[in-house]
Scaffold this active site. Sequence first.
Site, short mmCIF file in Angstrom:
data_model
loop_
_atom_site.label_atom_id
_atom_site.label_comp_id
_atom_site.label_asym_id
_atom_site.label_seq_id
_atom_site.Cartn_x
_atom_site.Cartn_y
_atom_site.Cartn_z
N CYS A 54 12.95 4.72 1.79
CA CYS A 54 13.10 6.16 1.57
C CYS A 54 13.90 6.76 2.72
O CYS A 54 13.64 7.86 3.20
CB CYS A 54 11.76 6.87 1.36
SG CYS A 54 10.56 6.61 2.66
N ARG A 107 -5.36 0.62 4.86
CA ARG A 107 -4.37 0.78 3.77
C ARG A 107 -4.59 -0.27 2.68
O ARG A 107 -4.38 0.00 1.50
CB ARG A 107 -2.95 0.69 4.34
CG ARG A 107 -2.52 1.97 5.06
CD ARG A 107 -1.19 1.82 5.76
NE ARG A 107 -0.11 1.49 4.84
CZ ARG A 107 0.55 2.38 4.09
NH1 ARG A 107 0.22 3.67 4.13
NH2 ARG A 107 1.53 2.01 3.29
N GLU A 124 -0.42 -6.34 2.59
CA GLU A 124 -0.62 -5.14 3.41
C GLU A 124 -1.32 -5.55 4.69
O GLU A 124 -2.38 -6.16 4.65
CB GLU A 124 -1.44 -4.10 2.66
CG GLU A 124 -1.78 -2.86 3.46
CD GLU A 124 -0.57 -2.22 4.11
OE1 GLU A 124 -0.62 -2.03 5.35
OE2 GLU A 124 0.42 -1.90 3.41
N ALA A 130 0.84 -1.22 0.00
CA ALA A 130 0.00 0.00 0.00
C ALA A 130 0.87 1.26 0.00
O ALA A 130 1.96 1.25 0.58
CB ALA A 130 -0.92 -0.02 1.21
N PRO A 131 0.40 2.32 -0.67
CA PRO A 131 -0.89 2.49 -1.33
C PRO A 131 -0.96 1.93 -2.75
O PRO A 131 -2.00 1.98 -3.38
CB PRO A 131 -1.07 4.01 -1.35
CG PRO A 131 0.33 4.54 -1.43
CD PRO A 131 1.18 3.58 -0.63
N GLY A 132 0.17 1.42 -3.29
CA GLY A 132 0.08 0.71 -4.56
C GLY A 132 0.84 1.30 -5.73
O GLY A 132 0.73 0.80 -6.84
N GLY A 133 1.62 2.34 -5.51
CA GLY A 133 2.37 2.95 -6.60
C GLY A 133 3.29 1.96 -7.31
O GLY A 133 3.27 1.85 -8.54
N ASP A 184 9.91 -2.94 -0.45
CA ASP A 184 10.04 -1.51 -0.19
C ASP A 184 9.67 -1.34 1.28
O ASP A 184 8.51 -1.16 1.63
CB ASP A 184 9.11 -0.72 -1.11
CG ASP A 184 9.33 0.78 -0.97
OD1 ASP A 184 10.48 1.22 -1.06
OD2 ASP A 184 8.34 1.51 -0.77
N ASP A 208 0.50 -9.44 7.48
CA ASP A 208 1.84 -8.96 7.79
C ASP A 208 2.82 -9.88 7.06
O ASP A 208 2.85 -11.09 7.32
CB ASP A 208 2.06 -9.02 9.30
CG ASP A 208 3.40 -8.44 9.73
OD1 ASP A 208 4.36 -8.45 8.92
OD2 ASP A 208 3.51 -7.99 10.89
#
Length: 292
Positions: A231, A143, A138, A116-119, A181, A165
């Site tokens: 990130c 989410r 997710e 999530a959110p799915g980009g 990610d 999870d």
Amino acid sequence: MVPRFLQEMLIEQYGEKITNKIIDGYSKQQYVTLRVNTIKSDINKIKQRLVQENIEFEEVDWSKNALIIKNVTEAEIRKLDIYINGEIYLQSLSSMLPPIILEPKERENILDMAAAPGGKTTQIAAMTGNKAFLTACEKNKIRAERLKYNLDKQGVTCVNVMLEDARKLSDYFSFDKILLDAPCSGSGTSNVIKDNFTKQLINNCIKVQECLLNKSLKLLKHGQEMVYSTCSILRQENEDILNMVLERANAEIVPIEVSKEIPLLPVNINGTICVCPTELYEGFFVAKIRKK
């Protein structure tokens, strides 16, 4: 204001000169960037539509489906029919890198561990023409609903969403490719100026990251590749995690090559990349891993 403890961590890792560059990057107003959803449209149609709306844009040399918007806000892009119809997806340039580096193929079994959110999930689906077999995990119900909404809006039909999870997935699963990610502190983004950016947040993320990476390497088929990304620009969430996990998992780094246009920070593991925060890019770390 960037927290003092973070400044000290950055200076220890990068030195003062690069730290000042990073802090300057945090303060820059980010350009709006988007990805063309090739399931529903193509780059030429989108460029034509933007021209009709007098929206100025710039192309990206390393992605034929990414555009930098020069003269309007995200809110204005959201009003366009191409956004409402799911023909484009608002996404930072840095976050487009992990799927590109993963190199997904049609008919591969692919796991997105924190989707999530799915980009990135929708990006993988588009890159494979909706012909991969994607599992998207997710653990948060709200989410997960947002993820399903974005998949539907983008016309994605090849994804099975699991409300789970990813750390608890059965070891009987196996995948050709995995995108992890990982949840992180966001130390590569302007989130660092928020009150909830703390040492405790970083420490909590490190525990989750190590656990998720261990799990991903159990689920990855031998000889296959995965991508680990965050990130964050802190080695504690990036290189240190890889060093903790890779040796005992019998896995190795696959060197990444990227465009010279992407602003990079020094890394402690050759072949990995760490993107410097600027007005075009969020701070972002990416490693490609092969299970021996």
